[in-house]
Motif scaffolding. Structure first.
Motif, PDB file in Angstrom:
ATOM      1  N   GLN A  95       1.152  -9.964  -1.673  1.00 37.32           N
ATOM      2  CA  GLN A  95       0.752  -8.579  -1.836  1.00 37.32           C
ATOM      3  C   GLN A  95       0.450  -7.948  -0.488  1.00 37.32           C
ATOM      4  O   GLN A  95       0.167  -8.648   0.490  1.00 37.32           O
ATOM      5  N   ALA A  96       0.555  -6.620  -0.465  1.00 34.13           N
ATOM      6  CA  ALA A  96       0.190  -5.857   0.731  1.00 34.13           C
ATOM      7  C   ALA A  96      -1.207  -5.296   0.530  1.00 34.13           C
ATOM      8  O   ALA A  96      -1.514  -4.755  -0.534  1.00 34.13           O
TER       9      ALA A  96
ATOM     10  N   ALA B 283      -1.816  -5.749   5.814  1.00 32.35           N
ATOM     11  CA  ALA B 283      -1.654  -7.197   5.848  1.00 32.35           C
ATOM     12  C   ALA B 283      -0.827  -7.643   4.656  1.00 32.35           C
ATOM     13  O   ALA B 283      -0.935  -7.083   3.563  1.00 32.35           O
ATOM     14  N   ILE B 284       0.015  -8.633   4.877  1.00 33.26           N
ATOM     15  CA  ILE B 284       0.731  -9.291   3.794  1.00 33.26           C
ATOM     16  C   ILE B 284       0.016 -10.612   3.546  1.00 33.26           C
ATOM     17  O   ILE B 284      -0.137 -11.425   4.465  1.00 33.26           O
TER      18      ILE B 284
ATOM     19  N   GLY C  65       0.789 -12.073   8.304  1.00 28.20           N
ATOM     20  CA  GLY C  65       0.836 -11.025   9.325  1.00 28.20           C
ATOM     21  C   GLY C  65      -0.047  -9.849   8.965  1.00 28.20           C
ATOM     22  O   GLY C  65      -0.096  -9.412   7.818  1.00 28.20           O
ATOM     23  N   GLU C  66      -0.756  -9.343   9.953  1.00 22.53           N
ATOM     24  CA  GLU C  66      -1.615  -8.159   9.796  1.00 22.53           C
ATOM     25  C   GLU C  66      -1.474  -7.316  11.046  1.00 22.53           C
ATOM     26  O   GLU C  66      -1.752  -7.782  12.151  1.00 22.53           O
TER      27      GLU C  66
ATOM     28  N   PRO D 299      12.730  -8.752   4.551  1.00 20.26           N
ATOM     29  CA  PRO D 299      11.424  -8.541   5.197  1.00 20.26           C
ATOM     30  C   PRO D 299      11.022  -9.781   5.988  1.00 20.26           C
ATOM     31  O   PRO D 299      11.267 -10.913   5.550  1.00 20.26           O
ATOM     32  N   TYR D 300      10.424  -9.568   7.142  1.00 25.46           N
ATOM     33  CA  TYR D 300      10.122 -10.698   8.021  1.00 25.46           C
ATOM     34  C   TYR D 300       9.277 -11.748   7.325  1.00 25.46           C
ATOM     35  O   TYR D 300       9.408 -12.957   7.577  1.00 25.46           O
ATOM     36  N   TRP D 301       8.370 -11.332   6.408  1.00 32.43           N
ATOM     37  CA  TRP D 301       7.450 -12.282   5.780  1.00 32.43           C
ATOM     38  C   TRP D 301       8.140 -13.162   4.732  1.00 32.43           C
ATOM     39  O   TRP D 301       7.534 -14.101   4.227  1.00 32.43           O
TER      40      TRP D 301
END
Length: 301
Positions: A126-127, A135-136, A146-147, A248-250
């Motif tokens: 979640q974001a 943040a993810i 990542g934040e 998406p990078y995540w």
């Protein structure tokens, strides 16, 4: 010569001969009329803008009073040229910050689901948006993916899916600049360090820290994030049906985890990042500044 040596040499060569103290700079723009002048310059169809046109746009009848405020801005935030007035970089930066909502907007946004699964527990992601940072994260185990800063203006007029996409693009841009030695905040010299302590928003044991020698702005990430736009990495994935610009990078474990990263040498620093796809694996060796030194492909076939 190292980046820090170059930075020291540059500091000796550059001296500010007409600088304002930060408090004085904020005092100059801490006035409604002066902000209105900057906003009038921003919305103008063409620049430079004449004195009379600026005054008309701001709506001030008293010419002398308007000129007083305009001259307070001139030299630091705007420049006077033959045909009127135009922005200096600092003035443009102020207006962009207002538009971005950094000064006057404090929106709230409930956490929302995003694409991908947690690298730690395979749970949903979640974001979460708080204090102008997005943040993810995994709501099940709390693992961060990542934040980073995300100005309030980035939320305006976007769906949650569009916000997630904009955040992904922003993170890629921030790290691309930082890894190239340019601070995304002030354009100062960004220095890169490989750190092995596990203390950051990702909780990884091996991470990359970028820090601006000028303004102190910092970014951290897993080492793999630097490789998202590297030609050989992009080609390796495209040949196997993966478009990195559409992921998406995540959702890419090597961008948010150090499971695929190992330190080969410490002095000088050399890292290896493994990028597995469908049984094949691209191995990328980088130096301490994240420059790619070599790549090799190990095929399952």
């Amino acid at each position: 010569m190292s980046r820090s040596d170059v930075s020291s040499e540059s500091a000796k060569l550059l001296e500010c001969t007409d600088c304002l103290a930060p408090a004085d700079a904020f005092a100059l723009i801490g006035n409604e009329t002066r902000l209105s002048i900057l906003e009038a310059l921003w919305v103008a169809d063409e620049r430079p803008v004449s004195f009379s046109e600026l005054r008309r746009e701001v709506g001030m009848r008293d010419s002398a009073q308007f000129n007083y405020h305009l001259q307070k801005l001139t030299g630091h935030f705007v420049r006077q040229v033959e045909d009127g007035y135009e922005f200096k970089h600092a003035g443009e930066k102020v207006v962009r910050s207002v538009i971005a909502g950094s000064f006057n907007e404090h929106p709230t946004l409930e956490p929302f689901a995003v694409e991908g699964s947690c690298v730690a527990c395979d749970g949903p992601l979640q974001a979460v948006y708080e204090d102008e940072r997005l943040a993810i994260e995994c709501p099940d185990c709390g693992q961060r993916h990542g934040e980073y800063s995300f100005p309030p203006g980035g939320l305006n007029g976007r769906t949650r899916e569009e916000i997630a996409d904009a955040f992904d693009q922003r993170v890629r841009h921030l790290h691309c600049l930082a890894a190239d030695g340019v601070c995304p905040e002030c354009s100062g010299r960004m220095e890169t360090h490989i750190v092995e302590d596990g203390v950051c928003c990702l909780g990884v044991g091996v991470r990359v820290d970028h820090e601006c020698a000028q303004c102190g702005h910092t970014l951290c990430s897993a080492a793999g994030l630097r490789l998202l736009d590297h030609s050989e990495v992009v080609s390796f994935h495209r040949e196997r049906g993966v478009r990195l610009d559409e992921r998406p990078y995540w959702t890419l474990p090597w961008c948010v985890s150090d499971e695929y990263t190992r330190v080969l040498e410490c002095d000088p620093c050399r890292l290896e990042v493994r990028l597995p796809v469908d049984g094949d694996e691209l191995r990328v060796v980088m130096d301490g500044d994240l420059e790619v030194l070599e790549t090799t492909v190990e095929s399952s076939g």
